[in-house]
Write a protein that holds these residues in place. Structure first.
Motif, PDB file in Angstrom:
ATOM      1  N   LEU A  22       4.631 -39.612   0.740  1.00  0.00           N
ATOM      2  CA  LEU A  22       4.471 -40.566  -0.349  1.00  0.00           C
ATOM      3  C   LEU A  22       4.688 -41.962   0.202  1.00  0.00           C
ATOM      4  O   LEU A  22       5.662 -42.191   0.926  1.00  0.00           O
ATOM      5  N   ILE A  23       3.787 -42.885  -0.150  1.00  0.00           N
ATOM      6  CA  ILE A  23       4.058 -44.257   0.234  1.00  0.00           C
ATOM      7  C   ILE A  23       5.206 -44.747  -0.643  1.00  0.00           C
ATOM      8  O   ILE A  23       5.507 -44.165  -1.693  1.00  0.00           O
ATOM      9  N   LYS A  24       5.856 -45.812  -0.228  1.00  0.00           N
ATOM     10  CA  LYS A  24       7.069 -46.284  -0.914  1.00  0.00           C
ATOM     11  C   LYS A  24       6.846 -46.550  -2.400  1.00  0.00           C
ATOM     12  O   LYS A  24       7.654 -46.162  -3.230  1.00  0.00           O
ATOM     13  N   ARG A  25       5.730 -47.177  -2.732  1.00  0.00           N
ATOM     14  CA  ARG A  25       5.459 -47.499  -4.144  1.00  0.00           C
ATOM     15  C   ARG A  25       5.396 -46.229  -4.990  1.00  0.00           C
ATOM     16  O   ARG A  25       5.956 -46.165  -6.079  1.00  0.00           O
ATOM     17  N   ALA A  26       4.736 -45.189  -4.475  1.00  0.00           N
ATOM     18  CA  ALA A  26       4.629 -43.923  -5.212  1.00  0.00           C
ATOM     19  C   ALA A  26       5.996 -43.259  -5.330  1.00  0.00           C
ATOM     20  O   ALA A  26       6.352 -42.722  -6.385  1.00  0.00           O
ATOM     21  N   ALA A  27       6.782 -43.310  -4.269  1.00  0.00           N
ATOM     22  CA  ALA A  27       8.128 -42.719  -4.301  1.00  0.00           C
ATOM     23  C   ALA A  27       9.005 -43.452  -5.312  1.00  0.00           C
ATOM     24  O   ALA A  27       9.780 -42.820  -6.043  1.00  0.00           O
ATOM     25  N   ASP A  28       8.893 -44.780  -5.371  1.00  0.00           N
ATOM     26  CA  ASP A  28       9.686 -45.555  -6.330  1.00  0.00           C
ATOM     27  C   ASP A  28       9.338 -45.180  -7.767  1.00  0.00           C
ATOM     28  O   ASP A  28      10.222 -45.030  -8.615  1.00  0.00           O
ATOM     29  N   VAL A  29       8.042 -45.027  -8.056  1.00  0.00           N
ATOM     30  CA  VAL A  29       7.623 -44.634  -9.403  1.00  0.00           C
ATOM     31  C   VAL A  29       8.144 -43.238  -9.721  1.00  0.00           C
ATOM     32  O   VAL A  29       8.643 -42.992 -10.819  1.00  0.00           O
ATOM     33  N   LEU A  30       8.035 -42.329  -8.761  1.00  0.00           N
ATOM     34  CA  LEU A  30       8.493 -40.955  -8.976  1.00  0.00           C
ATOM     35  C   LEU A  30       9.967 -40.923  -9.353  1.00  0.00           C
ATOM     36  O   LEU A  30      10.381 -40.135 -10.205  1.00  0.00           O
ATOM     37  N   LEU A  31      10.760 -41.786  -8.769  1.00  0.00           N
ATOM     38  CA  LEU A  31      12.195 -41.823  -9.079  1.00  0.00           C
ATOM     39  C   LEU A  31      12.492 -42.455 -10.430  1.00  0.00           C
ATOM     40  O   LEU A  31      13.545 -42.205 -11.012  1.00  0.00           O
ATOM     41  N   ASP A  32      11.564 -43.277 -10.940  1.00  0.00           N
ATOM     42  CA  ASP A  32      11.811 -44.004 -12.185  1.00  0.00           C
ATOM     43  C   ASP A  32      11.284 -43.326 -13.442  1.00  0.00           C
ATOM     44  O   ASP A  32      11.581 -43.782 -14.540  1.00  0.00           O
ATOM     45  N   VAL A  33      10.495 -42.260 -13.316  1.00  0.00           N
ATOM     46  CA  VAL A  33       9.944 -41.618 -14.509  1.00  0.00           C
ATOM     47  C   VAL A  33      10.937 -40.580 -15.046  1.00  0.00           C
ATOM     48  O   VAL A  33      11.809 -40.111 -14.317  1.00  0.00           O
ATOM     49  N   PRO A  34      10.800 -40.218 -16.320  1.00  0.00           N
ATOM     50  CA  PRO A  34      11.683 -39.180 -16.890  1.00  0.00           C
ATOM     51  C   PRO A  34      11.526 -37.852 -16.143  1.00  0.00           C
ATOM     52  O   PRO A  34      10.509 -37.596 -15.495  1.00  0.00           O
ATOM     53  N   ALA A  35      12.524 -36.994 -16.281  1.00  0.00           N
ATOM     54  CA  ALA A  35      12.571 -35.731 -15.545  1.00  0.00           C
ATOM     55  C   ALA A  35      11.355 -34.849 -15.816  1.00  0.00           C
ATOM     56  O   ALA A  35      10.815 -34.236 -14.891  1.00  0.00           O
ATOM     57  N   ASP A  36      10.879 -34.770 -17.065  1.00  0.00           N
ATOM     58  CA  ASP A  36       9.720 -33.919 -17.358  1.00  0.00           C
ATOM     59  C   ASP A  36       8.458 -34.460 -16.698  1.00  0.00           C
ATOM     60  O   ASP A  36       7.634 -33.704 -16.194  1.00  0.00           O
ATOM     61  N   ALA A  37       8.309 -35.782 -16.643  1.00  0.00           N
ATOM     62  CA  ALA A  37       7.165 -36.387 -15.962  1.00  0.00           C
ATOM     63  C   ALA A  37       7.276 -36.164 -14.451  1.00  0.00           C
ATOM     64  O   ALA A  37       6.269 -35.894 -13.785  1.00  0.00           O
ATOM     65  N   ARG A  38       8.470 -36.281 -13.922  1.00  0.00           N
ATOM     66  CA  ARG A  38       8.683 -36.044 -12.482  1.00  0.00           C
ATOM     67  C   ARG A  38       8.263 -34.621 -12.119  1.00  0.00           C
ATOM     68  O   ARG A  38       7.599 -34.397 -11.116  1.00  0.00           O
ATOM     69  N   LYS A  39       8.625 -33.668 -12.979  1.00  0.00           N
ATOM     70  CA  LYS A  39       8.259 -32.264 -12.738  1.00  0.00           C
ATOM     71  C   LYS A  39       6.727 -32.109 -12.740  1.00  0.00           C
ATOM     72  O   LYS A  39       6.164 -31.411 -11.896  1.00  0.00           O
ATOM     73  N   GLU A  40       6.049 -32.765 -13.682  1.00  0.00           N
ATOM     74  CA  GLU A  40       4.588 -32.691 -13.753  1.00  0.00           C
ATOM     75  C   GLU A  40       3.947 -33.331 -12.517  1.00  0.00           C
ATOM     76  O   GLU A  40       3.002 -32.790 -11.944  1.00  0.00           O
ATOM     77  N   ILE A  41       4.472 -34.459 -12.075  1.00  0.00           N
ATOM     78  CA  ILE A  41       3.935 -35.135 -10.891  1.00  0.00           C
ATOM     79  C   ILE A  41       4.112 -34.265  -9.649  1.00  0.00           C
ATOM     80  O   ILE A  41       3.191 -34.138  -8.833  1.00  0.00           O
ATOM     81  N   ILE A  42       5.259 -33.649  -9.503  1.00  0.00           N
ATOM     82  CA  ILE A  42       5.502 -32.770  -8.351  1.00  0.00           C
ATOM     83  C   ILE A  42       4.548 -31.575  -8.402  1.00  0.00           C
ATOM     84  O   ILE A  42       4.010 -31.153  -7.375  1.00  0.00           O
TER      85      ILE A  42
END
Length: 70
Positions: free
Chosen positions: A5-25
């Protein structure tokens, strides 16, 4: 298969709610198993509320952007 993940994508992944993080993963996992796009071409995977933009570089999936409508 390796995923980066580039840094920008990793930063967004850390900032979204847990259910969204699960969907992104889940989308990143699906992208890693899908046929690779041609080298240098961008591809995207979409879920109910989230998306992942990525490209293939050798045997690496490089996640360029992730997002969520939440």
């Amino acid at each position: 298969m390796r995923v980066e993940l580039i840094k920008r994508a990793a930063d967004v992944l850390l900032d979204v709610p847990a259910d969204a993080r699960k969907e992104i993963i889940m989308l990143i996992s699906a992208a890693a198993e899908a046929p690779f796009p041609p080298p240098g071409a961008k591809a995207a995977a979409f879920g109910n509320q989230c998306w992942v933009e990525y490209m293939a570089r050798g045997n690496v999936i490089e996640v360029i952007d992730v997002g969520c409508l939440c």
